[in-house]
Design a protein around this motif. Structure first.
Motif, PDB file in Angstrom:
ATOM      1  N   ILE A  52       0.868  -1.181   0.000  1.00  0.00           N
ATOM      2  CA  ILE A  52       0.000   0.000   0.000  1.00  0.00           C
ATOM      3  C   ILE A  52       0.906   1.233   0.000  1.00  0.00           C
ATOM      4  N   GLN A  54       1.569   5.262  -2.227  1.00  0.00           N
ATOM      5  CA  GLN A  54       1.232   6.235  -3.247  1.00  0.00           C
ATOM      6  C   GLN A  54       2.289   6.257  -4.339  1.00  0.00           C
ATOM      7  N   ASP A 164      -6.151   0.081  -7.276  1.00  0.00           N
ATOM      8  CA  ASP A 164      -7.303   0.962  -7.067  1.00  0.00           C
ATOM      9  C   ASP A 164      -7.702   1.668  -8.353  1.00  0.00           C
ATOM     10  N   SER A 192      -1.300  -0.894  -4.402  1.00  0.00           N
ATOM     11  CA  SER A 192      -2.438   0.013  -4.472  1.00  0.00           C
ATOM     12  C   SER A 192      -2.176   1.210  -3.559  1.00  0.00           C
ATOM     13  N   THR A 194      -4.711   2.676  -2.010  1.00  0.00           N
ATOM     14  CA  THR A 194      -5.707   2.540  -0.946  1.00  0.00           C
ATOM     15  C   THR A 194      -6.032   1.067  -0.744  1.00  0.00           C
ATOM     16  N   ASP A 196      -9.413  -0.758   0.152  1.00  0.00           N
ATOM     17  CA  ASP A 196     -10.833  -0.792   0.496  1.00  0.00           C
ATOM     18  C   ASP A 196     -11.364  -2.221   0.351  1.00  0.00           C
ATOM     19  N   GLN A 214       2.990  -1.503   4.201  1.00  0.00           N
ATOM     20  CA  GLN A 214       2.301  -0.222   4.018  1.00  0.00           C
ATOM     21  C   GLN A 214       3.209   0.902   4.481  1.00  0.00           C
ATOM     22  N   ARG A 217       0.946   7.238   4.117  1.00  0.00           N
ATOM     23  CA  ARG A 217       0.265   7.826   2.968  1.00  0.00           C
ATOM     24  C   ARG A 217       0.805   9.212   2.682  1.00  0.00           C
ATOM     25  N   HIS A 333     -11.002  13.416  -5.784  1.00  0.00           N
ATOM     26  CA  HIS A 333     -10.395  12.623  -4.721  1.00  0.00           C
ATOM     27  C   HIS A 333      -9.280  13.445  -4.077  1.00  0.00           C
ATOM     28  N   GLU A 335      -6.737  12.655  -2.338  1.00  0.00           N
ATOM     29  CA  GLU A 335      -5.375  12.152  -2.521  1.00  0.00           C
ATOM     30  C   GLU A 335      -4.759  12.632  -3.829  1.00  0.00           C
TER      31      GLU A 335
END
Length: 469
Positions: A52, A54, A164, A192, A194, A196, A214, A217, A333, A335
């Motif tokens: 996870i 960005q 995502d 990804s 995110t 979800d 992860q 973020r 969004h 982000e």
């Protein structure tokens, strides 16, 4: 324990082959990013992994580097790639291929890029010779599978990147069709931004006992970026005029990326800028691959000053020296705001990011402010030639005139003037006519309306008739 930490502070301590670490050093990198340090050791052990992170965190290298090391033993067979990397867009696929060329320069590994806009003939020649690494977008890959040009039963490693975005773009069915053709015994990595419910379903379906990695973020924005909000009209022609004024007033602008939410607006805005003699080009999903790559290359080599793009088209772009970013639309969004303005102010450089805020953008702006957890200044009226520059103290008072202008100029004369003045004389308009008098004029018009106090007179009833003329 401290020795292990010290080792993971360098690429050579992660277990990568000497060929790969030498290529990384030649590229100028000495210290792995957080996701690279966490993910690479697990991937070298051939474990499934969920990452996870960005865009901009070094995610691509976190799977490219261990993949290159693992592929050094073995050889490819015709039409049977050894690894498969799925990307949502052509630009991201092309960028991953650039990473393989850069970091795989000391390895004798072959690669094919299967994306739309490139002739099937060129792709087929590479596939017939056999490739170690296949990088593809889902749609084009399925086309080649149906043509009998690719067999996936030899794939040892699968990467589903930007999962995502894959879901947002409707690729979930295509991905399932592709994965069902792969051998069950394989290593699978899913990355990804995110996590979800839908992503969790994918991981349970395609991965076995995955390791979870992860990184924090990208909810914070770099201190090197000067961020400003600018109040604008929602009328397209006035909004485009406001952008041109912002561009003209921007000091030190050498190049800029202008973001729109929709690809049709990208094309329209780019044509408008060209008509007004700006050096501008568009980057959106409806362009053929050749045109997209030519536009990108022109921007990178400073043949184009302004690049108008959508989020999907610009996802993963790595252009180090971008002086300005203009958010022509507030991103839907939150982000994406961080991703957009992160195109400037890179590698310690300073950058400027303007976000143009129309009356209906309040909800999306609030989401951005909640995400980054710090205020963004409104551009002061009179400091720039930009029209509709907002004053943070009373943004709501200026929203009302803009809502009333669309098709109703005759019913709200005072509000129309208040909005037009900043375009021509921004300094004088910093304190427009007081709000209360404008409201009284509204009340006079609306109280005389045969349609009641809640609605203005429709514009078509105010037009002079032929008899009156």
């Amino acid at each position: 324990m401290s020795g292990t930490t010290d080792l993971t502070d360098t690429f050579s301590g992660l277990g990568l082959s000497s060929k790969v670490t030498d290529a990384v050093a030649e590229a100028g990198y000495t210290k792995p990013t957080e996701i690279q340090a966490q993910a690479i050791p697990h991937l070298l052990q051939k474990k499934d992994l969920i990452g996870i992170a960005q865009t901009g965190t070094g995610k691509t290298a976190s799977f490219v580097l261990p993949m290159l090391t693992l592929l050094e033993s073995g050889r490819a067979r015709a039409r049977m790639p050894r690894t498969l990397i799925l990307e949502p867009t052509r630009e991201l696929a092309a960028q991953v291929s650039e990473n393989f060329e850069k970091y795989g320069k000391n390895s004798r590994l072959t690669m094919a890029l299967i994306i739309g806009g490139v002739s099937f003939e060129d792709q087929n020649k590479k596939l017939d010779r056999g490739v170690d690494v296949l990088i593809a977008t889902p749609g084009r890959l399925l086309d080649q599978i149906e043509r009998g040009k690719i067999m996936l039963n030899g794939v040892e490693i699968l990467v589903i990147d930007e999962a995502d975005r894959m879901l947002d773009m409707g690729f979930i069915d295509d991905i399932e069709k592709i994965v069902n053709r792969l051998p069950p015994r394989r290593q699978t990595m899913l990355f990804s931004a995110t996590m979800d419910g839908q992503i969790e379903k994918l991981t349970k379906k395609f991965l076995k006992d995955p390791v979870h990695v992860q990184v924090s973020r990208a909810a914070s924005t770099a201190d090197t970026i000067d961020q400003k909000l600018v109040k604008v009209s929602s009328k397209p022609d006035e909004k485009r005029a406001a952008l041109r004024s912002l561009i003209d007033a921007s000091e030190g602008l050498t190049n800029a990326i202008i973001f729109c939410n929709r690809k049709r607006d990208v094309a329209t805005l780019a044509r408008s800028l060209e008509r007004h003699k700006y050096s501008a080009g568009a980057l959106h999903g409806d362009m053929d691959q050749k045109s997209r790559m030519e536009t990108l290359d022109a921007f990178k080599t400073n043949k184009l000053t302004l690049l108008v793009a959508s989020d999907v088209a610009a996802r993963g772009l790595d252009i180090p020296a971008v002086s300005h970013v203009f958010n022509f639309d507030v991103p839907v969004h939150a982000e994406d705001y961080v991703h957009r303005i992160g195109r400037t102010g890179r590698a310690g450089r300073s950058g400027v990011a303007y976000t143009m805020v129309a009356p209906a953008d309040g909800k999306h702006l609030d989401a951005i402010l909640n995400l980054i957890q710090k205020p963004i200044e409104w551009l002061e009226t009179g400091k720039s030639s930009a029209p509709q520059a907002a004053n943070e103290e009373a943004p709501a008072a200026e929203e009302k005139p803009k809502r009333g202008r669309r098709g109703r100029a005759n019913t709200r004369p005072v509000e129309t003037k208040a909005e037009e003045k900043p375009v021509q004389k921004p300094a004088a308009a910093s304190r427009p006519a007081p709000t209360r008098p404008a409201k009284r004029n509204d009340d006079v018009v609306e109280s005389n309306s045969p349609f009641g106090d809640d609605g203005p007179i429709p514009a078509f009833l105010l037009r002079p008739t032929r008899l009156a003329q």
